[in-house]
Design an enzyme around this catalytic site. Structure first.
Site, PDB file in Angstrom:
ATOM      1  N   LYS A  53      -3.701   3.287  -3.064  1.00  0.00           N
ATOM      2  CA  LYS A  53      -5.013   3.919  -3.193  1.00  0.00           C
ATOM      3  C   LYS A  53      -4.808   5.408  -2.911  1.00  0.00           C
ATOM      4  CE  LYS A  53      -7.419  -0.190  -1.417  1.00  0.00           C
ATOM      5  NZ  LYS A  53      -8.022  -0.667  -2.652  1.00  0.00           N
ATOM      6  N   ASP A  75       0.833  -1.199   0.000  1.00  0.00           N
ATOM      7  CA  ASP A  75       0.000   0.000   0.000  1.00  0.00           C
ATOM      8  C   ASP A  75       0.868   1.249   0.000  1.00  0.00           C
ATOM      9  OD1 ASP A  75      -2.428  -1.223  -0.005  1.00  0.00           O
ATOM     10  OD2 ASP A  75      -2.905  -0.844   2.095  1.00  0.00           O
TER      11      ASP A  75
END
Length: 405
Positions: free
Chosen positions: A216, A194
């Site tokens: 993200k 991530d």
């Protein structure tokens, strides 16, 4: 004084009696590893430290002085009192029974020495520096640091079993990543990372490790959760050891359990390495407690990715407004003004202090002190951008009186 070097051996103590005589701070250090090794510990001492007393369910404590019969059935003994005569008596009785004995006050007076020990996955490192415990500890620490950062060839020593390891990397600063997280990364064939996972740790990966970016971005590019599930399962089914590397903790708004379910459905072994959640770690690093005696008896962690009134929201904002404790908001910068409105409408005082901590634990960390009534304006004027943690409640006033930033 004997000059012969000690002969190292690894004792397997599970289910075997170990006698510890003495209940002070030395014993407090030595007993927990014996319990962890599965030893049947008999602790003999008229008094013990509170921590040792707290282990009473995991050992046998005899609140009296040493008796030679205490060595009956013992495989190993430690004489750790502050009385040299008692320690000498334990060592002498142990010698007669051919039971190896450590003396805490006089290494030469015993028949065994305690090494400085470190563990790294499947490795146990034990260092003896011939009665120089500080040297032993220092060398042990150097070895452990080398194994953890990869400067020693420790990768082969890690568990390399194919499957998925979900790793919480903590709030961002690599110093807050756990030892277990570093071990997992060192074992990986594939790392699926991530954006908020501690990025510096990726530079420590072996050159042959495949790195897959599933960042993200707020209001930007975003890897679909279905793609993430698919990639970790596919790589694991191909015989790879996959580390799914996240910021914070896997199960605090990290969709970690969705990934667990995907692995279970595919028959892929999956394990979890918890991480420090930013909901607590970031305020703490900024000097703001989430609870404080007489101020807040509870704290509530809420995802702010949906505004109040959204049809998919699961938060009862009226109930949150009635709470008297601390509210910690994650992923809430965009919706913070509407959340503040809902809390005010539900009865929270407009003067309720709050703090917005941006880039928590990172070099660019910055804290903005505000109130519920001025939050919307302060977000605009202070240029607040994600990632940020918002802490609402009187604990902010305790930590930052008079609104000091």
């Amino acid at each position: 004084m004997s000059s012969e070097p000690p002969y190292p051996a690894g004792l397997r103590l599970a289910g075997r009696r170990v006698l510890v005589v003495g209940g002070g701070h030395v014993a407090q250090r030595r007993v927990p590893p014996l319990i962890a090794a599965g030893a049947d510990v008999l602790l003999v001492s008229p008094d013990v430290t509170p921590s040792l007393e707290g282990l009473a369910a995991e050992l046998t404590w005899e609140a009296r002085g040493f008796a030679e019969s205490d060595l009956d059935g013992a495989w190993y003994a430690l004489a750790l009192t502050d009385d040299p005569e008692v320690n000498a008596a334990v060592a002498s009785a142990a010698e007669e029974r051919r039971v190896f004995c450590v003396r805490g006050d006089d290494a030469e007076g015993g028949t065994a020495w305690t090494p400085a020990v470190g563990r790294h996955d499947q490795l146990t490192v034990a260092v003896l520096a011939n009665r120089e415990p500080r040297v032993s500890s220092s060398v042990r620490d150097d070895i452990m640091a080398g194994l953890r950062d990869g400067s020693l060839a420790g990768r082969a020593a890690h568990d390399r079993t194919p499957g998925v390891v979900l790793v919480g990397g903590g709030p961002g600063d690599p110093e807050f990543a756990t030892v277990a997280a570093r071990h997992a990364l060192a074992s990986a064939d594939v790392v699926v990372a991530d954006r908020l996972a501690p990025r510096e740790l990726l530079d420590e990966l072996a050159p042959d490790v495949e790195l897959i970016d599933v960042a993200k971005l707020p209001r930007g590019r975003s890897a679909a959760q279905e793609f993430i599930n698919e990639v970790i399962v596919d790589r694991a089914l191909a015989g790879k050891r996959v580390v799914r590397f996240k910021g914070g903790d896997n199960f605090v708004f990290g969709r970690g359990y969705e990934e667990v379910l995907a692995c279970q459905a595919a028959g892929v072994p999956v394990t979890v390495v918890p991480g420090l959640t930013s909901a607590i770690a970031v305020p703490a690093r900024a000097g703001i407690p989430v609870t404080h005696r007489g101020v807040a008896h509870e704290f509530t962690v809420i995802s702010g990715h949906l505004p109040p009134g959204h049809p998919d929201s699961l938060v009862e904002w009226d109930a949150v407004a009635r709470l008297r404790g601390t509210v910690v908001l994650l992923m809430a910068v965009e919706n913070a003004p509407k959340i503040a409105e809902a809390l005010l409408a539900g009865g929270r005082d407009a003067e309720t202090p709050l703090a917005v901590v941006m880039d928590g634990t990172m070099p660019a960390e910055r804290t903005v002190i505000s109130t519920l009534g001025t939050l919307a304006a302060d977000i605009e004027t202070e240029g607040v951008r994600p990632p940020a943690i918002i802490v609402i409640g009187d604990v902010v006033g305790v930590a930052r009186p008079a609104g000091r930033g």
